[in-house]
Design an enzyme around this catalytic site. Structure first.
Site, mmCIF file in Angstrom:
data_model
loop_
_atom_site.group_PDB
_atom_site.id
_atom_site.type_symbol
_atom_site.label_atom_id
_atom_site.label_comp_id
_atom_site.label_asym_id
_atom_site.label_seq_id
_atom_site.Cartn_x
_atom_site.Cartn_y
_atom_site.Cartn_z
ATOM 1 N N TYR A 141 0.810 -1.210 0.000
ATOM 2 C CA TYR A 141 0.000 0.000 0.000
ATOM 3 C C TYR A 141 0.854 1.276 0.000
ATOM 4 O O TYR A 141 0.414 2.309 -0.473
ATOM 5 C CB TYR A 141 -0.909 0.026 1.234
ATOM 6 C CG TYR A 141 -2.200 -0.738 1.069
ATOM 7 C CD1 TYR A 141 -2.198 -2.108 0.862
ATOM 8 C CD2 TYR A 141 -3.427 -0.084 1.140
ATOM 9 C CE1 TYR A 141 -3.381 -2.800 0.727
ATOM 10 C CE2 TYR A 141 -4.613 -0.770 1.015
ATOM 11 C CZ TYR A 141 -4.595 -2.131 0.804
ATOM 12 O OH TYR A 141 -5.776 -2.808 0.678
ATOM 13 N N LYS A 191 3.595 -15.402 3.065
ATOM 14 C CA LYS A 191 3.854 -16.154 1.836
ATOM 15 C C LYS A 191 5.368 -16.367 1.799
ATOM 16 O O LYS A 191 6.068 -15.977 0.850
ATOM 17 C CB LYS A 191 3.326 -15.353 0.633
ATOM 18 C CG LYS A 191 3.359 -16.082 -0.683
ATOM 19 C CD LYS A 191 2.314 -17.183 -0.818
ATOM 20 C CE LYS A 191 2.520 -17.961 -2.108
ATOM 21 N NZ LYS A 191 1.687 -19.181 -2.190
ATOM 22 N N ASP A 223 -2.380 -18.461 1.020
ATOM 23 C CA ASP A 223 -3.328 -19.202 0.159
ATOM 24 C C ASP A 223 -4.036 -20.284 0.963
ATOM 25 O O ASP A 223 -5.246 -20.481 0.868
ATOM 26 C CB ASP A 223 -2.625 -19.780 -1.085
ATOM 27 C CG ASP A 223 -1.322 -20.497 -0.786
ATOM 28 O OD1 ASP A 223 -0.853 -20.463 0.384
ATOM 29 O OD2 ASP A 223 -0.761 -21.123 -1.710
ATOM 30 N N ASP A 247 -6.233 -7.215 4.144
ATOM 31 C CA ASP A 247 -7.361 -6.607 3.430
ATOM 32 C C ASP A 247 -8.231 -7.713 2.841
ATOM 33 O O ASP A 247 -9.456 -7.717 2.993
ATOM 34 C CB ASP A 247 -6.824 -5.695 2.317
ATOM 35 C CG ASP A 247 -7.943 -5.036 1.531
ATOM 36 O OD1 ASP A 247 -8.905 -4.566 2.165
ATOM 37 O OD2 ASP A 247 -7.864 -5.015 0.296
ATOM 38 N N ASP A 251 -12.192 -9.347 4.385
ATOM 39 C CA ASP A 251 -13.475 -9.417 3.664
ATOM 40 C C ASP A 251 -14.004 -10.846 3.698
ATOM 41 O O ASP A 251 -15.204 -11.074 3.903
ATOM 42 C CB ASP A 251 -13.302 -8.998 2.193
ATOM 43 C CG ASP A 251 -13.507 -7.498 1.984
ATOM 44 O OD1 ASP A 251 -13.252 -6.731 2.931
ATOM 45 O OD2 ASP A 251 -13.912 -7.100 0.876
HETATM 46 C C1 IPM Z 1 -10.418 -1.482 3.764
HETATM 47 C C2 IPM Z 1 -10.609 -0.866 2.399
HETATM 48 C C3 IPM Z 1 -9.430 0.061 2.120
HETATM 49 C C4 IPM Z 1 -8.178 -0.790 2.128
HETATM 50 C C5 IPM Z 1 -9.559 0.881 0.815
HETATM 51 C C6 IPM Z 1 -10.810 1.710 0.801
HETATM 52 C C7 IPM Z 1 -8.356 1.752 0.594
HETATM 53 O O1 IPM Z 1 -10.753 -1.855 1.430
HETATM 54 O O2 IPM Z 1 -10.341 -0.732 4.745
HETATM 55 O O3 IPM Z 1 -10.351 -2.707 3.861
HETATM 56 O O4 IPM Z 1 -7.845 -1.409 1.102
HETATM 57 O O5 IPM Z 1 -7.515 -0.833 3.158
HETATM 58 MN MN MN Z 2 -10.808 -3.898 2.236
#
Ligand code: IPM
Ligand code: MN
Length: 359
Positions: A141, A191, A223, A247, A251
């Site tokens: 990032y 990894k 993975d 990240d 999710d």
């Molecule tokens: C998160 C989001 C952010 C990230 C984006 C909006 C930059 O996806 O907080 O998970 O990738 O960190």
């Molecule tokens: Mn995210």
């Protein structure tokens, strides 16, 4: 009195933020805590007014606050701007400027919404309660060099994944400390079979682990971890990982609990203010319809009460109220488990508030 900067941002950000604010006001009444809210623009909302995703004005507001509640940023309208001007830069810059290197994302399974989870009940088996500790100010990032160049007819684009041992050590400590308060297990995800940064990651985490002999440490390739999360999520307590992997895995973990609209987060550093945000993002497709799930933002406010203000009882009260509302069968549209009491964003906020005031 606590000064709270509210940064609703874009998409469903303002809608869910409104409900979280409502809940904080109710908590203030109930526990006799005084909150002073100040609102600022971020992301696309800021681009429209100031031409930049994060203005000095908003940054000052944030620096003068005790804690920050962040909604979400981004949307199709701003997708074609160049990188420095994209709405996402607002949150990235805030994380970097405030030194928020540790991102805590708890994925907790509520039995009452078991049928919302994409996993079979037999796999969740009633035990999904994990905490992702994601490194937040390093890795791909922020690494340099980054950019693109033309080589003859070809375009070459590049990002840099970089970590120092200090960056790894400080976030590893956060994970081990968190594990001590939980089931005392850290799974460090990397990894290391391919990446140099991951080999350093593993070495340093191993070293830090020696300071915590009471915490069980294991390592897992990313993975495999992505797979293990859907095969046997109950094996995880604390997952410690770098920025990009965190990240992605967060999710995945979020949706296992029933909806991505349930996952709160806390971004912590060496000094305050800390920042709290729902993990779901701006969801432009459902923005403005009043159907967004406000629980992630409300639960982020609960994390704020706990981590920034040490108001544990108040934080616990919010979590209990959320659980109660789900038990009573209230759902937002994202929780597709056939429950009959589907309510709007605002109604869900009202329901939680009423439970809080009546507990
Ligand atoms: C998160 C989001 C952010 C990230 C984006 C909006 C930059 O996806 O907080 O998970 O990738 O960190
Ligand atoms: Mn995210």
């Amino acid at each position: 009195m606590y000064n709270i900067a509210l940064l609703p941002g874009d998409g469903i950000g303002p809608e869910v933020m409104e409900e979280a604010k409502k809940i904080l006001i109710a908590i203030g009444e109930k526990f006799d805590i005084e909150f002073n809210f100040k609102q600022g623009f971020v992301g696309g909302a800021s681009i429209e007014i100031f031409g930049v995703p994060l203005s000095d004005e908003t940054l000052n507001l944030v620096r003068n606050s005790d804690a920050v509640l962040f909604g979400a940023v981004g949307g199709p309208k701003w997708d074609n701007l160049k990188r420095e001007l994209r709405p996402e830069q607002a949150i990235l810059k805030l994380r970097k400027e405030l030194g928020l290197f540790a991102n805590l994302r708890p994925a907790i399974f509520y039995p009452s919404i078991a049928d919302s989870s994409p996993l079979k009940n037999s796999i969740i088996n009633g035990n999904l309660d994990l905490l992702i500790v994601r490194e937040l100010t390093g890795g791909l990032y922020f690494g340099t060099p980054r950019g693109r160049e033309n080589i003859g007819q070809t375009v070459r684009a590049f990002d840099t994944m970089v970590y120092t041992s200090d960056e790894i050590r400080r976030v590893a400590r956060v994970a081990f400390e968190a594990a001590r308060k939980r089931r005392k297990k850290v799974t460090s995800v990397d990894k290391a079979n391919v990446l140099e940064t991951s080999r350093l990651w593993r070495e340093v985490v191993e070293e830090v682990g020696k300071e915590y002999p009471d915490v069980e440490l294991s390592h897992m390739y990313v993975d495999n971890c992505a797979m293990q999360l859907v095969v046997n999520p109950g094996q995880f307590d604390v997952i410690l990982t770098e920025n990009t992997f965190g990240d992605i895995l967060s999710d995945e973990s979020a949706v296992l609990t029933g909806s991505i609209g349930m996952l709160p987060s806390a971004s912590l550093g060496d000094k305050k203010p800390f920042l709290y945000e729902p993990c779901h993002g701006s969801a432009p497709d459902i923005a403005g319809k009043g159907i967004a799930n406000p629980l992630a933002c409300i639960l982020s406010a609960a994390m704020m009460l706990e981590y920034s203000f040490d108001e544990r009882e108040a934080a616990y009260c919010i979590r209990t109220a959320v659980e109660e509302a789900l038990k009573k069968g209230y759902r937002t549209y994202d929780m597709k488990d056939g429950a009959k009491k589907v309510v709007t964003t605002q109604e869900m906020g009202d329901i939680i508030r009423d439970i809080i005031l009546n507990i």
